[in-house]
Design an enzyme around this catalytic site. Sequence first.
Site, PDB file in Angstrom:
ATOM      1  N   ARG A 144      51.317  78.581   4.016  1.00 39.05           N
ATOM      2  CA  ARG A 144      51.524  76.603   3.658  1.00 39.05           C
ATOM      3  C   ARG A 144      49.668  76.517   2.443  1.00 39.05           C
ATOM      4  NH1 ARG A 144      54.961  72.492   3.094  1.00 39.05           N
ATOM      5  NH2 ARG A 144      55.705  73.425   4.657  1.00 39.05           N
TER       6      ARG A 144
ATOM      7  N   ALA B  45      56.262  69.014   9.706  1.00 36.67           N
ATOM      8  CA  ALA B  45      56.700  70.012   8.309  1.00 36.67           C
ATOM      9  C   ALA B  45      56.956  68.344   6.920  1.00 36.67           C
ATOM     10  CB  ALA B  45      57.705  70.868   8.358  1.00 36.67           C
TER      11      ALA B  45
ATOM     12  N   GLU C 243      53.998  63.779   5.398  1.00 42.84           N
ATOM     13  CA  GLU C 243      52.464  64.710   4.810  1.00 42.84           C
ATOM     14  C   GLU C 243      51.933  64.345   4.028  1.00 42.84           C
ATOM     15  OE1 GLU C 243      54.405  68.234   6.660  1.00 42.84           O
ATOM     16  OE2 GLU C 243      52.168  68.868   7.131  1.00 42.84           O
TER      17      GLU C 243
END
Length: 749
Positions: free
Chosen positions: A304, A503, A703
């Site tokens: 990521r 995620a 996030e």
Amino acid sequence: MNLNDINLHVSGASRFVDDLIEPTGVLHATIVASTIAHGLIKKIDLHEARKSPGVVAIFTAEDIPGQNQIGNIIQDEVLLAEKEVHFNGQPVALVIAESKSAAQKAAQRVHVEYEEKPAFLEAREAFEKNSLIAPPRTFALGDIVSAWDRCDTIVAGRVDSGAQEHIYLETQASLAIPLDDGGLKIYSATQAASIVQRIVARVLGLAAHRIEVEVPRLGGAFGGKEDQAMAWACLAALAALKTQRPIKMTLSRSEDMRYTGKRHPYSSDYKIGLTQDGAILAFEATYFQNAGAAADLSTAILERTLFHATGSYFIPNVKVTAIACKTNLPPNTAFRGFGAPQAMFVFESAIYAAAAKMQVDAKIIQHKNLLHETDEFPYGMKAESCKAETCWSSLDSTFKLQELEKQIIQHNRQHRWNKKGFAVMPLCFGISFTNTGLNQASALVHVFTDGSVSISTGAVEMGQGVKSKIQGIVARIFQIPLDRIKVEFTNTQRIANMSPTAASTGADMNGHATRLACEQILSRIQKHVEHEQLAGPVIYKDGLFQKNESGEKMTWEAAVQNAYWDRVNLSAHAFYATPDIYFDKSLEKGKPFSYHVYGAAVVEVTVDGLRGLYTIDSVKVVHDAGKSLDVKIDCGQIEGGIVQGLGWVTMEEIRHDKNGRLLSDSLTTYKVPDIHFAPDIRIHFLSETENPAGPFNSKAIGEPPFMYGIAAYFAILNAMRAFKPDVPLKFDLPITPEKVLMSLAGQNT
Ligand code: LUZ
Ligand code: MOS
């Protein structure tokens, strides 16, 4: 009353694993942890501990009936140490006693003799000695070699970012109860119930179906319970199987801080090249990730990082390499942003350094290089439906950046001892697990004969409001009040093979699965009404099945009752797999993300030049939430994410001694933002945009907002430069007040 988690929390009624009514005969577990960072175990002496009051049993690696292996992606992590310990805090033995304090007292009487070996605490140090978790990976776009020749300005340097402790309100916890068939029921504070099930089964040598894992709810997780709830569930399960008594394993705050992994510290080298007019032509970086002593999720996090190397910008020539370095710290793990914040901090630092060298405002370079629709990410995906420019210009027009700048210049002219600064942070964050296979979810929906509804999904409620969002989706489809819809606890036997709730995909994937299951049931009931009740086509509107011509109507409750007696199936299971995503690791190209979340923020700070203290005055955000499923929840996630991001870049500082012992192991030595530190936060949602990939055109929220906090670093630097234009530019977060003071005083920290 709508008894969702939000209402239970505010009334203090919600029960976490540690609050569950304890089964009779429950015993308590604690670990004997390694006191050194690396070494051989010469001897474990249990003699004295066995005689300690209240002790029931002590287990070591030899007592494990299955495999002593809890590694998930890479199998490199033992549950209990065998011959060697690899970090300070590693579980060496498990003590079971009548109370937690009896267990702790006994644990202190376990004597372990070690032969110490050299330890690495820093990523670069480990890299030098070729201590790696996995081979390096590189993403590339364009032609980096020839691009440098066309650049007018080239800047290279180093960027460091520190670890971050999760500080979930609820520490790690598990409760394992032996069942009469030889299996176990485990209550675990985990984001990944099915992975706990799988690994417990492996450790105990049992089939997965013998292990039922239930997650009532979590008191926060932030990634810290994606992989790291595992050990505590496995240890409780091991002892429950062995003693045939219920076992509770909870960590105190200090234990939790010392034993569990954190956000990965990164140390990175960058090189950036620009033309005279500020277009970035080339970017190269190497990221040294401090993975800790085992892989955990490090390789996924590293991936990521590579995916977010160029942030919200389009750079035509890129080469970025990331290396997971094996050190002797507790394995570092998932934390909101999952490697992307570290990457974005490097890129923003590179822009800042280039702007300083070119003597232009960093904002000009930021704005000039934003992504556009037809641009390509270094991993091959196109920036379709790109909102980078829209968010930036909306930030500018909503919050009047020029005026802000004027006010700040004026303030700085008028004030000698405190100076203000501001900085902008554009955001682009990819939504989907980068491991494509994890992008799947299921829902199980039951409609009871009174018309009330029960929903099970793979989503874990951790305070992010996913249950409320799912409830809202059901309410929209069935058109019934929220208090008629109950979202159940997460349980491995109701939903199999769940991906972690992580995620940022929880509401997207489980929301879609819920929608699909509800649509099946509604369509069955509608058909029943058409064929058996109202004899002709009906529509379902305002909670009523309605026949247009005759005006006849039937309520939800009546239709459900009638459908039941007509033997219509009122339950449905649905499966959702995120469509059209793939990634080819041999080429490092593909379309790994379902879509991207965009936004932009401006952060304003005031620095006290005499004391090095600062305040974060305001954070103003334009965020693209698509058509938000719940504006209040999304605002809460944005506010929380921002404050957590601010903490990472400003005050949260992890310190170890040279034996790898955590020094900042309490909330008196590890400072986190509190309500007094939190700035005024203004949130403006980009006017509702379409996002067919999200349920009802919504976008994931969890996030992305964390990364708005990064702007605070550069705002503080700008304020420091208002005191002292030649203050050395260091990119090393957190930028604690101590560092600000020393650097203004011309001293190194
Ligand atoms: N967890 C994971 C994540 O296993 N894969 C991911 O891509 C991810 N991304 C963000 C947060 N957690
Ligand atoms: Mo995560 S960092 O568990 O979404």
